[in-house]
Design a protein around this motif. Structure first.
Motif, PDB file in Angstrom:
ATOM      1  N   ALA A 124     101.937 -35.756  16.608  1.00 59.01           N
ATOM      2  CA  ALA A 124     100.940 -35.901  17.709  1.00 59.01           C
ATOM      3  C   ALA A 124     100.123 -37.058  17.769  1.00 59.01           C
ATOM      4  N   LEU A 125      99.361 -36.913  16.643  1.00 58.45           N
ATOM      5  CA  LEU A 125      98.132 -37.815  16.147  1.00 58.45           C
ATOM      6  C   LEU A 125      98.688 -39.456  16.021  1.00 58.45           C
ATOM      7  N   VAL A 126      99.880 -39.356  15.138  1.00 56.65           N
ATOM      8  CA  VAL A 126     100.510 -40.788  14.921  1.00 56.65           C
ATOM      9  C   VAL A 126     100.708 -41.255  16.451  1.00 56.65           C
ATOM     10  N   LEU A 127     101.471 -40.563  17.255  1.00 54.20           N
ATOM     11  CA  LEU A 127     101.871 -41.109  18.565  1.00 54.20           C
ATOM     12  C   LEU A 127     100.493 -41.433  19.354  1.00 54.20           C
ATOM     13  N   GLY A 128      99.606 -40.546  19.265  1.00 54.91           N
ATOM     14  CA  GLY A 128      98.469 -40.782  20.056  1.00 54.91           C
ATOM     15  C   GLY A 128      97.672 -42.034  19.714  1.00 54.91           C
ATOM     16  N   GLU A 129      97.686 -42.210  18.311  1.00 57.89           N
ATOM     17  CA  GLU A 129      96.881 -43.587  17.769  1.00 57.89           C
ATOM     18  C   GLU A 129      97.637 -44.697  18.276  1.00 57.89           C
ATOM     19  N   LEU A 130      99.167 -44.781  17.993  1.00 53.90           N
ATOM     20  CA  LEU A 130      99.857 -45.723  18.393  1.00 53.90           C
ATOM     21  C   LEU A 130     100.070 -46.128  19.869  1.00 53.90           C
ATOM     22  N   ALA A 131      99.939 -45.197  20.599  1.00 53.91           N
ATOM     23  CA  ALA A 131      99.893 -45.341  22.095  1.00 53.91           C
ATOM     24  C   ALA A 131      98.311 -46.010  22.406  1.00 53.91           C
ATOM     25  N   LEU A 132      97.358 -45.625  21.630  1.00 51.15           N
ATOM     26  CA  LEU A 132      96.132 -45.925  22.421  1.00 51.15           C
ATOM     27  C   LEU A 132      95.979 -47.452  21.822  1.00 51.15           C
ATOM     28  N   GLY A 133      96.359 -47.708  20.679  1.00 50.58           N
ATOM     29  CA  GLY A 133      96.021 -48.959  20.061  1.00 50.58           C
ATOM     30  C   GLY A 133      97.128 -50.141  20.831  1.00 50.58           C
ATOM     31  N   ARG A 134      98.162 -49.808  21.231  1.00 50.96           N
ATOM     32  CA  ARG A 134      98.968 -50.647  22.225  1.00 50.96           C
ATOM     33  C   ARG A 134      98.576 -50.802  23.400  1.00 50.96           C
ATOM     34  N   LYS A 135      98.161 -49.663  24.100  1.00 48.22           N
ATOM     35  CA  LYS A 135      97.764 -49.722  25.491  1.00 48.22           C
ATOM     36  C   LYS A 135      96.431 -50.626  25.639  1.00 48.22           C
ATOM     37  N   THR A 136      95.532 -50.490  24.694  1.00 46.53           N
ATOM     38  CA  THR A 136      94.442 -51.448  24.819  1.00 46.53           C
ATOM     39  C   THR A 136      94.386 -52.676  24.104  1.00 46.53           C
ATOM     40  N   GLY A 137      95.166 -52.778  23.106  1.00 43.98           N
ATOM     41  CA  GLY A 137      95.431 -54.176  22.459  1.00 43.98           C
ATOM     42  C   GLY A 137      94.480 -54.352  21.524  1.00 43.98           C
TER      43      GLY A 137
END
Ligand code: PHE
Length: 477
Positions: A57-70
């Motif tokens: 969950a944490l890996v996914l959360g981090e990847l998602a926030l990173g890519r979403k915001t850029g």
């Protein structure tokens, strides 16, 4: 703007870099000795459960926030909410502290590589004297500093090359090479007499230690898991920010923890059976385990063969360490580069890289000088500053050496805190749908939504909350 920040050249390249960040000294050096001192099999089980209910969950959360915001850690939190910027800053602080001691450990590994190399060439690389060498090296400050500097220069050169031309390019070669070297060493160790006892220690159910030390095992396994997956300090967020919109987030977030756990297990399969075969099953000997046990393994092999294997093995650890240290550097770098690009200034990647590397080097010097708390070193270990002696009531893991102090601050406090806050934010403030939407943005279906939502809202906060409380209680008592 996209071009100035940089981006990955391919999905495989990103995976190698992210897996490279995850697989590092934490897996090869930390995991075997922590498993060795924390009950073997039971530790492994707790660790795997944590990877499943917290790690994914944490890996996914981090990847998602990173890519979403850029953006990297600081920019990402700021983009989500201006008031949340400090969480990213906390991550950068954690990355910076890790970098400081990572340089020193990386330098020590490099000293072994160089030593074996000189042996192969027929000289005396001074690594051949069994367990004694590690004890010797701890007091050889000049060597540690010199090799740390070489390690830093190599890491800097890669990071200066940028995302695709530096980090990705290096990781694409280093990670497959690492896998091959590791398997060769495992096969050799497996063929040694009494190696079987090591596998039994790892895989035969035995809960005695666990029952008596539940919180310690949980705390150690959780800290190790966060550290090993580079979580809670915005590393995966930063790497995620260089992903294109069509990358499959959920698939990547599944592969990274699996590959990392497999590497930790393989490292265990190289080191622990070697302990059984060559070091009288003394699994609990702590942080020096990798350094002295493996030396015995190679010392027992005939002449050049032993040197060659030793060279390969420490080279693989070195590669793993570099792919991790460059990711820590990148977390720091991105925090400034993002800001500069926002202000329409040139990114100045090389200058920023050198600035962080140099400052981390300076902060890391005490770790190179206190002989890991062994006493009689050039500078005092933290516990001596506190007027304690090893083993006295107030003597704790966190003050036993500078390395342990830095580990405690980063892996023990900042990373769990960062992970806890991120999980609560995703679960209750940004909501799991932020992650879902980001995953679906690349056209894939978001799978196991209920599971992830449960993880962010409840499971991760409870587990990491317990870990943090135990940590703080340990600090006080
Ligand atoms: N995951 C790395 C290891 O196992 C360490 C690391 C921590 C790397 C934090 C990046 C960020 O050694």
């Amino acid at each position: 703007m996209e071009n100035k920040r940089g981006s990955w050249g391919s999905d495989f390249g990103f995976l190698m870099a992210a897996v490279g960040s995850a697989i590092g000294l934490g897996n090869l050096w930390g995991f075997p000795y922590k498993m060795g001192s924390n009950g073997g099999f039971a530790f492994l089980v707790v660790y795997c459960v944590l990877v499943i209910v917290v790690g994914f969950a944490l890996v996914l959360g981090e990847l998602a926030l990173g890519r979403k915001t850029g953006f990297g850690a600081v920019g990402a939190y700021k983009a989500m909410c201006k008031k949340h910027r400090w969480i990213g800053l906390m991550g950068v602080a954690a990355g910076f502290i890790i970098l400081a001691f990572y340089f020193v450990l990386g330098g020590m590994v490099l000293r072994y590589v160089a030593g074996y190399f000189v042996n192969i060439l027929g000289g005396d690389g001074f690594v051949g004297q069994g367990t004694g060498f590690f004890g010797y090296l701890l007091y050889d400050i000049n060597s540690i500093i010199l090799y740390s500097i070489i390690f830093i220069v190599i890491s800097c050169a890669i990071v200066m090359g940028g995302i695709k031309g530096g980090i990705e390019k290096f990781s694409k070669v280093a990670m497959p090479a690492l896998a091959v070297f590791l398997i060769i060493v495992i096969i050799y160790v497996a063929s040694q007499k009494n190696a079987g006892a090591g596998y039994r220690f790892m895989f035969k159910p035995d809960w005695t230690y666990f029952r008596e030390n539940f919180f310690t095992v949980l705390k150690t396994a959780a800290g190790q898991m966060l550290f090993s997956l580079s979580l809670g300090m915005g590393c995966m967020m930063t790497y995620g920010s260089y992903l294109p919109k069509n990358a499959h987030l959920q698939r990547n977030a599944t592969i990274i923890p699996i590959a990392d756990t497999a590497a930790a297990l393989l490292a265990g399969c190289a080191v622990l059976p070697a302990v059984a075969a060559f070091a009288g099953e003394n699994y609990g000997s702590g942080p020096g385990l990798l350094f002295h046990t493996m030396l015995q393994v190679f010392g027992n092999m005939n002449g050049v063969m032993g040197d060659l294997m030793g060279f390969l093995f420490f080279l693989l650890i070195f590669l793993a360490a570099v792919t991790s240290s460059i990711s820590q550097m990148e977390v720091c770098n991105a925090s400034i580069i993002d800001r500069r690009i926002e202000k329409k200034k040139a990114p100045r990647r090389p200058a920023i890289t050198i600035f962080f590397a140099l400052s981390a080097f300076i902060i890391g010097i005490p770790c190179a000088m206190d002989a890991m708390g062994s006493g009689g070193a050039a500078i005092k270990a933290p516990f001596e500053f506190l007027g304690l002696t090893a083993g006295s009531p107030g003597y704790q893991m966190w003050n036993s050496s500078w390395l342990n102090l830095y580990e405690f601050i980063s892996e023990g406090i900042l990373m769990p805190l960062g992970a806890l806050i991120m999980s609560l934010l995703i679960g209750w403030v940004y909501k799991t749908r932020t992650v879902r939407r980001e995953c679906e943005a690349s056209g894939q279906r978001f799978k196991a939504g209920v599971f992830f939502s449960l993880c962010y809202k409840i499971i991760v906060p409870i587990i990491i909350g317990i870990v943090l409380c135990t940590q703080i209680i340990d600090l006080i008592i």
